[in-house]
Design a protein around this motif. Structure first.
Motif, mmCIF file in Angstrom:
data_model
loop_
_atom_site.group_PDB
_atom_site.id
_atom_site.type_symbol
_atom_site.label_atom_id
_atom_site.label_comp_id
_atom_site.label_asym_id
_atom_site.label_seq_id
_atom_site.Cartn_x
_atom_site.Cartn_y
_atom_site.Cartn_z
ATOM 1 N N LEU A 60 -1.393 3.066 -1.892
ATOM 2 C CA LEU A 60 -2.383 2.135 -1.350
ATOM 3 C C LEU A 60 -1.888 0.695 -1.380
ATOM 4 C CD1 LEU A 60 -5.807 3.442 -2.690
ATOM 5 C CD2 LEU A 60 -4.914 3.557 -0.375
ATOM 6 N N ILE A 61 -1.252 0.296 -2.468
ATOM 7 C CA ILE A 61 -0.749 -1.076 -2.567
ATOM 8 C C ILE A 61 0.358 -1.312 -1.537
ATOM 9 C CG2 ILE A 61 0.540 -2.658 -4.064
ATOM 10 C CD1 ILE A 61 -1.057 -1.406 -6.412
ATOM 11 N N GLY A 62 1.270 -0.356 -1.404
ATOM 12 C CA GLY A 62 2.345 -0.489 -0.417
ATOM 13 C C GLY A 62 1.825 -0.544 1.004
ATOM 14 N N SER A 63 0.870 0.326 1.324
ATOM 15 C CA SER A 63 0.325 0.314 2.686
ATOM 16 C C SER A 63 -0.448 -0.973 2.950
ATOM 17 C CB SER A 63 -0.555 1.544 2.927
ATOM 18 O OG SER A 63 -1.666 1.525 2.067
ATOM 19 N N SER A 64 -1.101 -1.518 1.943
ATOM 20 C CA SER A 64 -1.805 -2.784 2.105
ATOM 21 C C SER A 64 -0.838 -3.900 2.476
ATOM 22 C CB SER A 64 -2.538 -3.129 0.805
ATOM 23 O OG SER A 64 -3.046 -4.435 0.858
ATOM 24 N N VAL A 65 0.276 -3.973 1.769
ATOM 25 C CA VAL A 65 1.266 -5.016 2.065
ATOM 26 C C VAL A 65 1.829 -4.843 3.478
ATOM 27 C CG1 VAL A 65 3.552 -5.867 1.415
ATOM 28 C CG2 VAL A 65 1.871 -5.379 -0.345
ATOM 29 N N ILE A 66 2.114 -3.610 3.852
ATOM 30 C CA ILE A 66 2.679 -3.351 5.180
ATOM 31 C C ILE A 66 1.686 -3.715 6.281
ATOM 32 C CG2 ILE A 66 3.428 -1.505 6.738
ATOM 33 C CD1 ILE A 66 4.736 -0.203 4.249
ATOM 34 N N LEU A 67 0.418 -3.328 6.122
ATOM 35 C CA LEU A 67 -0.581 -3.624 7.148
ATOM 36 C C LEU A 67 -0.802 -5.129 7.304
ATOM 37 C CD1 LEU A 67 -3.247 -0.845 6.510
ATOM 38 C CD2 LEU A 67 -1.717 -1.062 8.477
#
Length: 102
Positions: A60-67
């Motif tokens: 979730l943290i990684g996808s948040s940064v990417i988005l």
């Protein structure tokens, strides 16, 4: 009776032994019950539950940064003012908000 001092980080407890007694039941009940399903679940699968939560939160943290990064890059492609230069155009982008909310 004897005094016993127990220390644990910020707490200190002094206990007084009044008498010695042999319990009839070798397993003493200290107010906790191992019969609850939550306790059995934690004892049997606690490590795997923790590992799963750690992997899921990393995702979730990684996808948040990417988005959020993709939202900022879309703003630059459209010719908007960059956030570092004082622009607030990213607040109108749904992709940036999706990243913020994950």
């Amino acid at each position: 009776g004897s005094l016993i001092t127990l220390s644990c980080l910020s707490h200190r407890v002094v206990c007084q032994v009044i008498s010695s007694a042999v319990p009839a039941d070798p397993v003493q009940d200290n107010g906790t019950s191992d019969s609850s399903w939550i306790t059995r679940l934690e004892n049997n699968y606690g490590f795997y539950i923790g590992l799963g939560l750690a992997v899921f939160s990393s995702f979730l943290i990684g996808s948040s940064v990417i988005l959020k990064k993709k939202g900022l890059l879309r703003l630059v492609e459209k010719g908007g003012t960059r956030a570092g230069d004082g622009g607030h155009g990213y607040l109108k982008d749904w992709l940036w908000w999706a990243g913020l909310l994950t």
